[in-house]
Scaffold this active site. Sequence first.
Site, PDB file in Angstrom:
ATOM      1  N   LYS A   3       0.843  -1.202   0.000  1.00 36.47           N
ATOM      2  CA  LYS A   3       0.000   0.000   0.000  1.00 36.47           C
ATOM      3  C   LYS A   3       0.874   1.246   0.000  1.00 36.47           C
ATOM      4  O   LYS A   3       0.636   2.200  -0.751  1.00 36.47           O
ATOM      5  CB  LYS A   3      -0.926  -0.005   1.231  1.00 36.47           C
ATOM      6  CG  LYS A   3      -2.086  -0.978   1.104  1.00 36.47           C
ATOM      7  CD  LYS A   3      -2.816  -1.222   2.418  1.00 36.47           C
ATOM      8  CE  LYS A   3      -3.895  -2.292   2.205  1.00 36.47           C
ATOM      9  NZ  LYS A   3      -4.550  -2.750   3.438  1.00 36.47           N
ATOM     10  N   GLN A  52      -4.788  -1.400   9.520  1.00 33.71           N
ATOM     11  CA  GLN A  52      -4.751  -2.744   8.942  1.00 33.71           C
ATOM     12  C   GLN A  52      -5.393  -3.756   9.889  1.00 33.71           C
ATOM     13  O   GLN A  52      -5.082  -3.788  11.079  1.00 33.71           O
ATOM     14  CB  GLN A  52      -3.292  -3.130   8.628  1.00 33.71           C
ATOM     15  CG  GLN A  52      -3.129  -4.453   7.896  1.00 33.71           C
ATOM     16  CD  GLN A  52      -3.689  -4.457   6.478  1.00 33.71           C
ATOM     17  OE1 GLN A  52      -3.750  -3.424   5.805  1.00 33.71           O
ATOM     18  NE2 GLN A  52      -4.117  -5.614   6.015  1.00 33.71           N
ATOM     19  N   ASP A  79     -11.225   3.089   4.095  1.00 31.21           N
ATOM     20  CA  ASP A  79     -11.671   1.688   4.061  1.00 31.21           C
ATOM     21  C   ASP A  79     -13.197   1.598   3.973  1.00 31.21           C
ATOM     22  O   ASP A  79     -13.733   0.547   3.617  1.00 31.21           O
ATOM     23  CB  ASP A  79     -11.257   0.980   5.366  1.00 31.21           C
ATOM     24  CG  ASP A  79     -10.032   0.090   5.182  1.00 31.21           C
ATOM     25  OD1 ASP A  79      -9.819  -0.404   4.066  1.00 31.21           O
ATOM     26  OD2 ASP A  79      -9.317  -0.113   6.173  1.00 31.21           O
TER      27      ASP A  79
HETATM   28  N1  GUN Z   1      -7.296  -6.694   6.077  1.00 30.53           N
HETATM   29  C1  GUN Z   1      -7.699  -7.427   5.008  1.00 30.53           C
HETATM   30  N2  GUN Z   1      -8.348  -6.649   4.114  1.00 30.53           N
HETATM   31  C2  GUN Z   1      -8.353  -5.415   4.622  1.00 30.53           C
HETATM   32  C3  GUN Z   1      -8.855  -4.172   4.149  1.00 30.53           C
HETATM   33  O1  GUN Z   1      -9.460  -4.059   3.073  1.00 30.53           O
HETATM   34  N3  GUN Z   1      -8.647  -3.100   4.965  1.00 30.53           N
HETATM   35  C4  GUN Z   1      -8.012  -3.215   6.156  1.00 30.53           C
HETATM   36  N4  GUN Z   1      -7.879  -2.117   6.889  1.00 30.53           N
HETATM   37  N5  GUN Z   1      -7.531  -4.342   6.622  1.00 30.53           N
HETATM   38  C5  GUN Z   1      -7.698  -5.428   5.853  1.00 30.53           C
END
Ligand code: GUN
Length: 297
Positions: free
Chosen positions: A54, A98, A121
């Site tokens: 990311k 995350q 998100d």
């Molecule tokens: N863990 C797995 N997928 C995601 C996501 O789309 N966002 C976040 N913040 N954590 C994740």
Amino acid sequence: MTARHIDGKAHAAKLRATVADHVARLKQENGITPGLAVVLVGDDPASGVYVRSKGRQTVEAGMNSFEHRLDARASEAELLALIGRLNDDPGVHGILVQLPLPDHLNEALVINAIDPAKDVDGFHISNAGLLATGQKSMVPCTPLGCLMLLRDHHPGALAGMEAVVIGRSNIVGKPMAQLLLGESCTVTIAHSRTRSLPEVVRRADIVVAAVGRAEMVPGDWIKEGATVIDVGINRIERDGRKVLVGDVEFASASERAGAITPVPGGVGPMTIACLLANTVTACCRANGLPEPEDLTM
Ligand code: GUN
């Protein structure tokens, strides 16, 4: 029928290029650089890989990336204090914590501490509620990526289609169902307790599989010509080798579907591209600028 394979990698590259164009314009015309803060608690290796990816893609799109790593034993108060600082920081337009978090931290409490305007998100209850009531919100990245692929690759209109979403998570299943409902599909959310799952899936013109169980949907459940979006990323061992497979049996489903996403190379690359797109959208909203129409639904 032999399915067309939907190239999520190419689609994501195109979306990232569009994001980069908007970022360049924001810098040049408005003197603003969008910023994304990613918070990782603990040292889960898979989460570490996602967070690095990311950060790298954020920088490649011309944006500012802020990475915050906390110890696995960090307290809730410490994490909430960090989120508070990021909420107040005008250089941060998007915040992502995350998931999953270590067990001692209350995930809902942490997510709902993020300023909804910076919740790229789309997991904050306020964004979930706005999406459910058909109002402007931040849309969760994976379902948004799935919808973009469907819009481009499902033959004809989505309205009136029978859509089945397998999986009821807050991250994918539920928001995906809301998005499909917004497209006027007839939506069924199936899950581990659904009776007669094969019959339910056989009705579907559109199948979105998001259960996280390797190849649980065999090809003979798929209606001839259906569009199949496979969100699953499951690591299994086959013939003594570690391989990635989806929630759908790709080879047999390819013989019946009209179009299908492969794993890897389907939905996966779209998720981060949509995260970057959401960050630009959040940045435009924060600065009272028109939000680019080609970055969202
Ligand atoms: N863990 C797995 N997928 C995601 C996501 O789309 N966002 C976040 N913040 N954590 C994740």
